[in-house]
Design a protein around this motif. Structure first.
Motif, PDB file in Angstrom:
ATOM      1  N   UNK A 196      -0.152  -9.221  10.739  1.00 52.33           N
ATOM      2  CA  UNK A 196      -0.838  -9.530   9.485  1.00 52.33           C
ATOM      3  C   UNK A 196      -1.947 -10.545   9.726  1.00 52.33           C
ATOM      4  N   UNK A 197      -3.187 -10.162   9.405  1.00 46.04           N
ATOM      5  CA  UNK A 197      -4.358 -11.020   9.604  1.00 46.04           C
ATOM      6  C   UNK A 197      -5.497 -10.447   8.773  1.00 46.04           C
ATOM      7  N   UNK A 202      -2.243  -5.828   5.115  1.00 47.55           N
ATOM      8  CA  UNK A 202      -0.962  -5.258   4.675  1.00 47.55           C
ATOM      9  C   UNK A 202      -0.767  -5.302   3.153  1.00 47.55           C
ATOM     10  N   UNK A 203      -1.759  -4.934   2.334  1.00 55.06           N
ATOM     11  CA  UNK A 203      -1.606  -5.095   0.886  1.00 55.06           C
ATOM     12  C   UNK A 203      -0.422  -4.345   0.285  1.00 55.06           C
ATOM     13  N   UNK A 204      -0.191  -3.099   0.736  1.00 51.69           N
ATOM     14  CA  UNK A 204       0.888  -2.301   0.131  1.00 51.69           C
ATOM     15  C   UNK A 204       2.267  -2.798   0.551  1.00 51.69           C
ATOM     16  N   UNK A 205       2.409  -3.102   1.841  1.00 52.70           N
ATOM     17  CA  UNK A 205       3.698  -3.617   2.312  1.00 52.70           C
ATOM     18  C   UNK A 205       3.970  -4.993   1.708  1.00 52.70           C
ATOM     19  N   UNK A 206       2.924  -5.810   1.608  1.00 49.48           N
ATOM     20  CA  UNK A 206       3.064  -7.143   1.017  1.00 49.48           C
ATOM     21  C   UNK A 206       3.539  -7.039  -0.433  1.00 49.48           C
ATOM     22  N   UNK A 207       2.942  -6.131  -1.187  1.00 47.58           N
ATOM     23  CA  UNK A 207       3.337  -5.936  -2.593  1.00 47.58           C
ATOM     24  C   UNK A 207       4.790  -5.469  -2.690  1.00 47.58           C
ATOM     25  N   UNK A 218       3.793 -13.182   9.347  1.00 52.90           N
ATOM     26  CA  UNK A 218       2.701 -12.505  10.020  1.00 52.90           C
ATOM     27  C   UNK A 218       2.577 -12.890  11.486  1.00 52.90           C
ATOM     28  N   UNK A 219       2.796 -11.908  12.381  1.00 48.91           N
ATOM     29  CA  UNK A 219       2.514 -12.180  13.793  1.00 48.91           C
ATOM     30  C   UNK A 219       1.088 -11.762  14.108  1.00 48.91           C
ATOM     31  N   UNK A 264      -1.511 -18.282   4.762  1.00 47.78           N
ATOM     32  CA  UNK A 264      -0.603 -19.287   4.214  1.00 47.78           C
ATOM     33  C   UNK A 264      -0.831 -19.438   2.708  1.00 47.78           C
ATOM     34  N   UNK A 265      -2.096 -19.402   2.307  1.00 46.07           N
ATOM     35  CA  UNK A 265      -2.434 -19.603   0.898  1.00 46.07           C
ATOM     36  C   UNK A 265      -1.922 -18.451   0.020  1.00 46.07           C
ATOM     37  N   UNK A 266      -1.705 -17.288   0.644  1.00 43.56           N
ATOM     38  CA  UNK A 266      -1.155 -16.180  -0.151  1.00 43.56           C
ATOM     39  C   UNK A 266       0.341 -15.961   0.112  1.00 43.56           C
ATOM     40  N   UNK A 267       0.967 -16.996   0.701  1.00 41.02           N
ATOM     41  CA  UNK A 267       2.419 -16.967   0.851  1.00 41.02           C
ATOM     42  C   UNK A 267       2.932 -16.195   2.038  1.00 41.02           C
ATOM     43  N   UNK A 268       2.043 -15.876   2.985  1.00 41.35           N
ATOM     44  CA  UNK A 268       2.455 -15.194   4.216  1.00 41.35           C
ATOM     45  C   UNK A 268       2.691 -16.251   5.297  1.00 41.35           C
TER      46      UNK A 268
END
Length: 326
Positions: A196-197, A202-207, A218-219, A264-268
């Motif tokens: 994730x970067x 990863x919008x769909x998996x994140x949702x 996120x690696x 980080x700001x979006x909680x990842x």
């Protein structure tokens, strides 16, 4: 979310917490000098890191554990300040091998428990002494296992107090749903560690994960090495991106710090790997600025849906996770 270098953890669905910022500890065992992980983790703890991501197949858990124990011994931290994530490797998926694998990690670390233990890949390999079992022609030897049975063995490890939280890595939606819908599910996966970067947001998996209270870790949050043997080189170097570079100039930061702050700001959760003392320190300097909504949208707009880490050598495995859309 008011994040500081001292306080940046987020809640997990089981009541525990995970720091949003951690240190990845992977280093090629063939080329990494002995003591590298030991010194890097000690330095990182001094800088302020409290989250460490490791694995049995990194062959350096003994050094990571020694670093943590020495920093506990000198009074810098207490055990409960540290968050350690270990991983169940592909050759240990059969239920009877799960606890022994975790115990190998605990023995190497010389710790009583790990904070998070995750299934490293949904792809099982033939059990045995070889971590990368192959046929004579070079093909990998796969193994058919039931991910739900593997998960039940992990649940027993949590009940035994060997691990605080359970998660997965490189699971797609279908594989996550397999666990979430398992009859008699006792402990839900709290996290899914995936690439994730800004070029792979990863919008769909994140949702989907947010809807199911699963934290994304996120690696390769800064992209990855340019090693052609396992990295997709069609993707341009992330840190040279003009958008990241221009935002970095505004804040007197570097593009790596902007990329890390974005996630980080979006909680990842981010776990950048580094054995460089100045990069370990630099990467952590992301709590003294924040990105505007427009800047966050601009970075989201960089998404190319291209993986750096494709792991194509296992793409013929029945549980290879990256053929699905997400």
């Amino acid at each position: 979310m008011n994040l500081t270098a001292e306080k940046h953890s987020v809640p997990l669905s089981d009541g525990n917490r995970i720091p949003l910022f951690g240190l990845g500890t992977y280093g090629d065992p063939r080329t990494t000098p002995r003591g590298t992980a030991l010194n890097s983790v000690k330095h990182a703890i001094d800088v302020g890191y409290r989250h460490f991501d490791g694995a049995l197949v990194y062959f350096n858990e003994h050094e990571v554990g020694q670093a943590i124990r020495e920093k506990i011994a000198d009074g810098t931290v207490k055990r409960e300040d540290i968050f350690y994530c270990g991983k169940l490797w592909n050759t240990f998926h059969p239920p009877e091998l799960v606890r022994p694998a975790l115990e190998r990690t605990l023995k190497a670390l010389k710790l009583d428990y790990v904070d998070l233990y995750i299934i490293e890949m949904p792809t099982a390999f033939k059990p045995g002494d070889e971590f990368y079992p192959k046929y004579e022609d070079g093909r990998y030897i796969y193994h058919e296992t039931d991910l739900c049975a593997t998960w039940e063995a992990l649940e027993a490890c949590k009940d035994a107090g060997l691990v605080k939280s359970l998660g997965v890595s490189n699971f797609n939606r279908r594989q996550l749903e397999l666990l979430l819908r398992k009859p008699g599910l006792k402990h839900r996966p709290v996290s899914n560690q995936v690439e994730c970067h800004p070029y792979f947001t990863q919008p769909k998996l994140l949702k989907y994960c947010r809807q199911n209270n699963i934290v994304i870790v996120g690696y390769s949050p800064l992209g990855t090495s340019r090693d052609a043997s396992w990295v997709n080189l069609k993707c341009p170097p992330l840190l040279e991106d003009e958008v990241l570079v221009s935002i970095a100039k505004k804040y007197r930061k570097n593009s790596a710090q902007v990329a890390l702050r974005f996630n980080v700001q979006r909680g990842v959760v981010v776990i950048p790997k580094s054995f460089s003392t100045h990069r370990i320190k630099d990467n952590f300097q992301i709590f003294d600025f924040s990105l505007t909504e427009d800047e966050m949208k601009a970075i989201e707009g960089l998404n190319k849906d291209i993986r750096f880490v494709e792991l194509l050598m296992w793409s013929d495995h029945p549980e290879y996770p990256f053929l699905d859309e997400y």
